[in-house]
Design a protein around this motif. Structure first.
Motif, PDB file in Angstrom:
ATOM      1  N   SER A   1       0.827  -1.209   0.000  1.00  0.00           N
ATOM      2  CA  SER A   1       0.000   0.000   0.000  1.00  0.00           C
ATOM      3  C   SER A   1       0.861   1.259   0.000  1.00  0.00           C
ATOM      4  CB  SER A   1      -0.912  -0.005   1.235  1.00  0.00           C
ATOM      5  OG  SER A   1      -0.245   0.561   2.350  1.00  0.00           O
ATOM      6  N   PRO A   2       0.241   2.396  -0.248  1.00  0.00           N
ATOM      7  CA  PRO A   2       1.005   3.656  -0.217  1.00  0.00           C
ATOM      8  C   PRO A   2       1.540   4.000   1.165  1.00  0.00           C
ATOM      9  CG  PRO A   2      -1.069   3.941  -1.408  1.00  0.00           C
ATOM     10  CD  PRO A   2      -1.137   2.597  -0.750  1.00  0.00           C
ATOM     11  N   VAL A   3       1.032   3.344   2.208  1.00  0.00           N
ATOM     12  CA  VAL A   3       1.527   3.656   3.557  1.00  0.00           C
ATOM     13  C   VAL A   3       2.248   2.477   4.209  1.00  0.00           C
ATOM     14  CG1 VAL A   3      -0.252   5.421   3.921  1.00  0.00           C
ATOM     15  CG2 VAL A   3      -0.678   3.069   4.682  1.00  0.00           C
ATOM     16  N   GLY A   4       2.514   1.445   3.429  1.00  0.00           N
ATOM     17  CA  GLY A   4       3.289   0.352   3.995  1.00  0.00           C
ATOM     18  C   GLY A   4       2.986  -0.985   3.365  1.00  0.00           C
ATOM     19  N   THR A   5       3.980  -1.855   3.424  1.00  0.00           N
ATOM     20  CA  THR A   5       3.860  -3.195   2.848  1.00  0.00           C
ATOM     21  C   THR A   5       4.072  -4.224   3.943  1.00  0.00           C
ATOM     22  OG1 THR A   5       4.570  -2.511   0.659  1.00  0.00           O
ATOM     23  CG2 THR A   5       4.958  -4.810   1.228  1.00  0.00           C
ATOM     24  N   GLY A   6       3.202  -5.226   3.954  1.00  0.00           N
ATOM     25  CA  GLY A   6       3.383  -6.275   4.949  1.00  0.00           C
ATOM     26  C   GLY A   6       2.059  -6.760   5.480  1.00  0.00           C
ATOM     27  N   ARG A   7       2.112  -7.557   6.499  1.00  0.00           N
ATOM     28  CA  ARG A   7       0.888  -8.062   7.122  1.00  0.00           C
ATOM     29  C   ARG A   7       0.241  -6.966   7.972  1.00  0.00           C
ATOM     30  NH1 ARG A   7      -2.618  -9.240  11.418  1.00  0.00           N
ATOM     31  NH2 ARG A   7      -3.575 -11.254  11.042  1.00  0.00           N
ATOM     32  N   ASP A   8       1.055  -6.226   8.695  1.00  0.00           N
ATOM     33  CA  ASP A   8       0.525  -5.252   9.656  1.00  0.00           C
ATOM     34  C   ASP A   8       0.895  -3.802   9.361  1.00  0.00           C
ATOM     35  OD1 ASP A   8      -0.659  -7.187  11.417  1.00  0.00           O
ATOM     36  OD2 ASP A   8       1.378  -7.763  11.971  1.00  0.00           O
TER      37      ASP A   8
ATOM     38  N   ALA B   1       0.659  -7.752  -6.734  1.00  0.00           N
ATOM     39  CA  ALA B   1      -0.235  -8.869  -6.391  1.00  0.00           C
ATOM     40  C   ALA B   1       0.545 -10.061  -5.848  1.00  0.00           C
ATOM     41  CB  ALA B   1      -1.042  -9.277  -7.625  1.00  0.00           C
ATOM     42  N   LEU B   2       1.643 -10.398  -6.511  1.00  0.00           N
ATOM     43  CA  LEU B   2       2.416 -11.564  -6.069  1.00  0.00           C
ATOM     44  C   LEU B   2       3.042 -11.324  -4.697  1.00  0.00           C
ATOM     45  CD1 LEU B   2       1.939 -12.535  -8.981  1.00  0.00           C
ATOM     46  CD2 LEU B   2       4.302 -13.308  -9.040  1.00  0.00           C
ATOM     47  N   ALA B   3       3.525 -10.104  -4.489  1.00  0.00           N
ATOM     48  CA  ALA B   3       4.136  -9.792  -3.183  1.00  0.00           C
ATOM     49  C   ALA B   3       3.088  -9.878  -2.081  1.00  0.00           C
ATOM     50  CB  ALA B   3       4.754  -8.398  -3.223  1.00  0.00           C
ATOM     51  N   ALA B   4       1.921  -9.272  -2.324  1.00  0.00           N
ATOM     52  CA  ALA B   4       0.870  -9.303  -1.300  1.00  0.00           C
ATOM     53  C   ALA B   4       0.406 -10.736  -1.041  1.00  0.00           C
ATOM     54  CB  ALA B   4      -0.306  -8.429  -1.741  1.00  0.00           C
ATOM     55  N   ALA B   5       0.370 -11.542  -2.098  1.00  0.00           N
ATOM     56  CA  ALA B   5      -0.053 -12.941  -1.935  1.00  0.00           C
ATOM     57  C   ALA B   5       0.944 -13.716  -1.074  1.00  0.00           C
ATOM     58  CB  ALA B   5      -0.207 -13.601  -3.300  1.00  0.00           C
ATOM     59  N   ARG B   6       2.234 -13.482  -1.304  1.00  0.00           N
ATOM     60  CA  ARG B   6       3.253 -14.191  -0.502  1.00  0.00           C
ATOM     61  C   ARG B   6       3.098 -13.844   0.982  1.00  0.00           C
ATOM     62  NH1 ARG B   6       6.917 -15.038  -4.952  1.00  0.00           N
ATOM     63  NH2 ARG B   6       6.179 -17.107  -5.530  1.00  0.00           N
ATOM     64  N   ILE B   7       2.844 -12.555   1.228  1.00  0.00           N
ATOM     65  CA  ILE B   7       2.675 -12.110   2.619  1.00  0.00           C
ATOM     66  C   ILE B   7       1.432 -12.769   3.223  1.00  0.00           C
ATOM     67  CG2 ILE B   7       2.205 -10.091   4.079  1.00  0.00           C
ATOM     68  CD1 ILE B   7       3.705  -8.454   1.781  1.00  0.00           C
ATOM     69  N   ALA B   8       0.360 -12.796   2.441  1.00  0.00           N
ATOM     70  CA  ALA B   8      -0.900 -13.368   2.936  1.00  0.00           C
ATOM     71  C   ALA B   8      -0.769 -14.871   3.190  1.00  0.00           C
ATOM     72  CB  ALA B   8      -2.021 -13.091   1.933  1.00  0.00           C
ATOM     73  N   LEU B   9      -0.065 -15.554   2.297  1.00  0.00           N
ATOM     74  CA  LEU B   9       0.103 -17.001   2.481  1.00  0.00           C
ATOM     75  C   LEU B   9       0.931 -17.310   3.716  1.00  0.00           C
ATOM     76  CD1 LEU B   9       0.618 -18.145  -1.211  1.00  0.00           C
ATOM     77  CD2 LEU B   9      -1.309 -18.709   0.278  1.00  0.00           C
ATOM     78  N   GLN B  10       1.940 -16.486   3.940  1.00  0.00           N
ATOM     79  CA  GLN B  10       2.752 -16.674   5.151  1.00  0.00           C
ATOM     80  C   GLN B  10       1.879 -16.456   6.390  1.00  0.00           C
ATOM     81  OE1 GLN B  10       6.121 -14.046   5.540  1.00  0.00           O
ATOM     82  NE2 GLN B  10       7.156 -15.488   6.882  1.00  0.00           N
ATOM     83  N   ASP B  11       1.055 -15.425   6.331  1.00  0.00           N
ATOM     84  CA  ASP B  11       0.160 -15.143   7.453  1.00  0.00           C
ATOM     85  C   ASP B  11      -0.785 -16.314   7.701  1.00  0.00           C
ATOM     86  OD1 ASP B  11      -1.022 -13.535   9.445  1.00  0.00           O
ATOM     87  OD2 ASP B  11      -2.583 -12.870   8.053  1.00  0.00           O
ATOM     88  N   ALA B  12      -1.213 -16.954   6.615  1.00  0.00           N
ATOM     89  CA  ALA B  12      -2.164 -18.068   6.737  1.00  0.00           C
ATOM     90  C   ALA B  12      -1.484 -19.384   7.097  1.00  0.00           C
ATOM     91  CB  ALA B  12      -2.936 -18.233   5.430  1.00  0.00           C
ATOM     92  N   GLY B  13      -0.156 -19.367   7.132  1.00  0.00           N
ATOM     93  CA  GLY B  13       0.565 -20.615   7.392  1.00  0.00           C
ATOM     94  C   GLY B  13       0.569 -21.537   6.199  1.00  0.00           C
TER      95      GLY B  13
END
Lengths: 409, 367
Positions: free
Chosen positions: A13-20, A76-88
């Protein structure tokens, strides 16, 4: 009926990348607005947008993935990797054929098309690099996402303009409820590009410096970009994996104004139907809704009509609302996906992020707007509202796990 | 059903074209000075005014007109429109699900040229919305005053089949009681140049870039009968699958494995009388689709209408569904195309293969 849960989220996002990172920045009231750097705006009377900065695609993508995708795909791919890690689920899926990809966008890799057209017109068709051409098609986006995450079920892109995130999440939930998938990688991705930027400037829809939703002096949107990816999963799949749900996905209410291609219906007729459908199909009433993440674009028409719609639905009981576009800008197709992630985290942390730049609330906008990050006890049900070009209305209901009864969608 | 195809406007023109009694229009979309002999199959006898009248569509681009004409033809064919009069129920329960691969690419590139090479201040605000991929479908809802969900799907050639599955889900969940389902694609200079640069015209001698659009009205069977309509086909199954290429660097990928999985999922071991496949003259597509048909269904008659029509991406998916519906209802056509001796096929599978590794199949049954 199959219950559907969010089991992971990832944001660029424009204000940060990551899970949180995004949600924490939003709660601190940080704005992503800055001078546009990616292209020249000197011929326009607008120069500010909410670009994603401090994002290095190579931190998230393999070399081959970088070469198969462009900026929209990178997000999209970066956000997906983060989301998959979050989901285990970073290690892969139990049954890839039962994993689908549904991704929203407005224009996909529109900036690549602009680059190709530059070459074509200045240097001739023979100078076009043929390996770049297949990267343009919007259908490439879900395919690359599926390849990156290892999904082998259904793949599709839903270009639903500024409601694309909610559309995609809704369709993802439908895939699981229909028994076609156990897990769906969903959300939306969008990039700022010059045609879109110039077009919105020509429509007179852009603010010069900042977005002021519901303010009497609001003057329009700022275009943003980014990607929000959510992992949706059936209850059975979650139980098999022993994974924890972040939120339950209720109904998505969809409607079409059938009124005007860019302007919302003056009475918000479609939006009202969509919001009520999301509530009622989730087996709830308006009284059950604790918070609304408003579409809140900061345009005079949107905020006025949205306020009236919310007033019509909720009456004197005014649930607190917020507009994250005051900080993220309007991330077009990605907007409601990023905002859905914020809704999930609002439920998780029991904090509503603020609407910034609201100094003098428009008395015509008779809604309670959250101006500071606000902890709320017992925040169980949130609505994520979105409208879009084409007369699209899409409302997504999310709830804390265990707070929705059995419902018919 | 309402189809606009290189065979002409309307279902009868499509049927005649399928039977080999059509012809193709003289190319006129691409600039003749740059493309003196383009390999395009454009919509023949194209005159949207015949269906839309001469008002209210000046700001529509070519794709939007294809969809608007197809929508009106389909609604009339189904009995939802009698002339201009709406004969259905509450329009809040009638949706649109439309597939396209490239949207209004002609309009996008045109507006981009203005933004980049002239002056962005010259962008026409009434044309700019056409650059948004879902705008064409949005205009269909506006023009037909359909207030149910409006959805655009992008998944290459498989999009129209996914659209059927999508609309079926909306019907089953009660979100709509009816929907226009289909899609479209247009011949554009940018797409033609793209295919040319990829060497496809050189590699595949019979390849033409084609265009068109079409819609089918999807309803519950009981609702059709109750309102006195006729059932053209029953959507008995659908499935979509994706298989990645083994080569990590590959972008284009046609997967017979995905096609086989899709076919297997849609047909579920039931008897199939004929299969309509999506392949145009792009040979690897045809090979992959035929291999999947052999693997899953054995020796079964195969119809490949896009070999004649050309490559129309999402519209190719519309055309294969249209061909299957035509086959189910038409004994004469069935004999001409698949040589079924006694009657029209009762169960026709439709297979569409994407260029990124995806495949979709649907099973259509005669009512």
């Amino acid at each position: 009926m199959t219950r559907v849960f969010v089991s992971g989220v990832g944001a660029v996002s424009p204000v940060g990348t990551g899970r949180d990172a995004m949600f924490e920045a939003l709660c601190r009231g940080i704005s992503g607005a800055r001078e546009i750097r990616r292209f020249d705006t000197s011929q326009l009377d607008r120069h500010v947008g909410c670009e994603v900065v401090d994002f290095e695609p190579a931190d998230h993508l393999t070399r081959a993935e970088l070469e198969r995708t462009h900026r929209c795909g990178h997000f999209a791919l970066a956000a997906a990797r983060i989301a998959l890690q979050d989901a285990g689920l970073s290690g892969g899926f139990p049954d890839p054929e039962r994993v689908s990809v549904v991704i929203g966008t407005t224009m996909g890799e529109a900036n690549l098309l602009g680059e190709l057209e530059d070459v074509w017109l200045h240097q001739g068709a023979a100078a076009l690099r043929s390996e770049l051409i297949p990267r343009y098609g919007t259908g490439n986006l879900p395919a690359q996402l599926a390849r990156a995450v290892g999904a082998r079920g259904s793949i599709q892109a839903l270009p639903a303009a500024c409601a694309a995130g909610n559309y995609a999440i809704g369709q993802a939930a439908r895939e699981i409820r229909a028994g076609r998938a156990d897990i769906v990688v969903t959300g939306a991705s969008e990039v700022i590009e010059r045609l879109q930027y110039a077009g919105f400037a020509r429509l007179g829809a852009m603010a010069p410096d900042r977005v002021r939703p519901f303010d009497v002096d609001r003057s329009g949107i700022l275009i943003g970009e980014g990607a929000g990816i959510l992992i949706l999963e059936s209850e059975a799949s979650l139980v098999r994996r022993g994974a924890r749900p972040l939120a339950e996905v209720g109904a998505v209410g969809l409607a079409c104004d059938a009124h005007h291609i860019t302007r919302p219906h003056p009475e918000g007729e479609g939006s009202k139907r969509a919001l009520l459908a999301a509530i009622e199909r989730s087996g709830l009433t308006p009284d059950d809704v604790d918070h609304v993440n408003a579409h809140g674009t900061g345009t005079p028409a949107n905020d006025l009509i949205e306020s009236r719609v919310l007033r019509d639905i909720f009456g004197e009981r005014k649930p607190p609302i917020t507009s994250l576009k005051s900080m993220l800008g309007h991330c077009m197709g990605a907007a409601s996906a990023l905002e859905a992630i914020a809704c999930v985290q609002t439920l998780e942390r029991q904090i509503i992020p603020p609407t910034i730049h609201l100094e003098n609330q428009d008395p015509e906008c008779d809604v309670v707007v959250v101006r500071e990050a606000t902890p709320v006890q017992g925040l169980d049900v949130v609505l994520n509202n979105a409208l879009a070009f084409g007369g699209y209305d899409a409302a997504l209901l999310l709830a804390r796990p265990g707070k929705l009864g059995e419902f018919w969608h | 059903m309402g189809l606009v195809s290189p065979f002409g406007m309307g279902n009868e023109a499509f049927r005649e074209g399928l039977a080999g009694r059509g012809g193709f229009a003289e190319a006129s979309v691409l600039p003749a000075e740059t493309f003196p002999a383009p390999r395009t199959h454009e919509v023949r006898d194209w005159n949207p005014n015949l269906v839309l009248g001469d008002k209210g569509h000046r700001h529509f681009d070519r794709l939007t007109r294809f969809l608007a004409v197809s929508a009106r033809l389909a609604l009339r064919d189904a009995g939802f429109r009698d002339g201009d009069e709406w004969r259905g129920g509450d329009t809040a329960g009638f949706g649109v699900v439309s597939a396209t691969a490239y949207g209004s690419l002609d309009e996008i590139t045109e507006q981009n040229r203005i933004a980049v090479f002239e002056d962005p201040r010259y962008i026409n605000p009434t044309r700019f919305p056409n650059t948004v991929i879902n705008a064409a479908a949005g205009y269909v809802s506006i023009r037909e005053e359909l207030r149910g969900p409006n959805t655009t799907i992008v998944s290459g050639r498989t999009g129209a089949l996914l659209a059927l599955a999508h609309a079926r889900g909306e019907l089953e969940s009660g979100e709509v009681y009816g929907a226009l389902v289909g899609g479209g694609e247009v011949v554009s200079e940018a797409l033609y140049v793209g295919l040319e640069r990829l060497g496809l015209f050189e590699r595949f001698g019979g390849l033409h870039l084609a265009e068109g659009g079409g819609f089918f009205t999807l309803e519950r069977e009981g609702d059709v009968i109750e309102r006195g309509g006729r059932v053209l086909a029953i959507l008995a199954g659908e499935h979509t699958a994706f298989e990645p290429p083994e080569d990590d660097a590959a972008l284009a990928h046609t997967s017979s494995a995905a096609a086989a999985r899709a076919l297997r999922g849609a047909t579920r071991g039931e008897r199939v009388d004929a299969v309509v496949i999506s392949a145009s003259a792009i040979e690897p597509l045809a090979s992959a689709e035929r291999a999947a048909v052999r693997e899953v269904l054995g020796e079964v008659p195969v119809v490949a209408p896009n070999l004649a029509i050309g490559e129309a991406f999402a519209a190719s998916g519309v055309f294969v569904v249209g061909a299957a519906v035509a086959l189910l209802g038409d004994e004469v056509l069935a004999k001409e195309l698949v040589g079924v001796a006694d009657s029209a096929p009762k169960r026709v599978a439709v297979l569409a293969l994407g260029q990124e590794g995806q495949a979709s199949a649907v099973m259509l049954e005669r009512a």
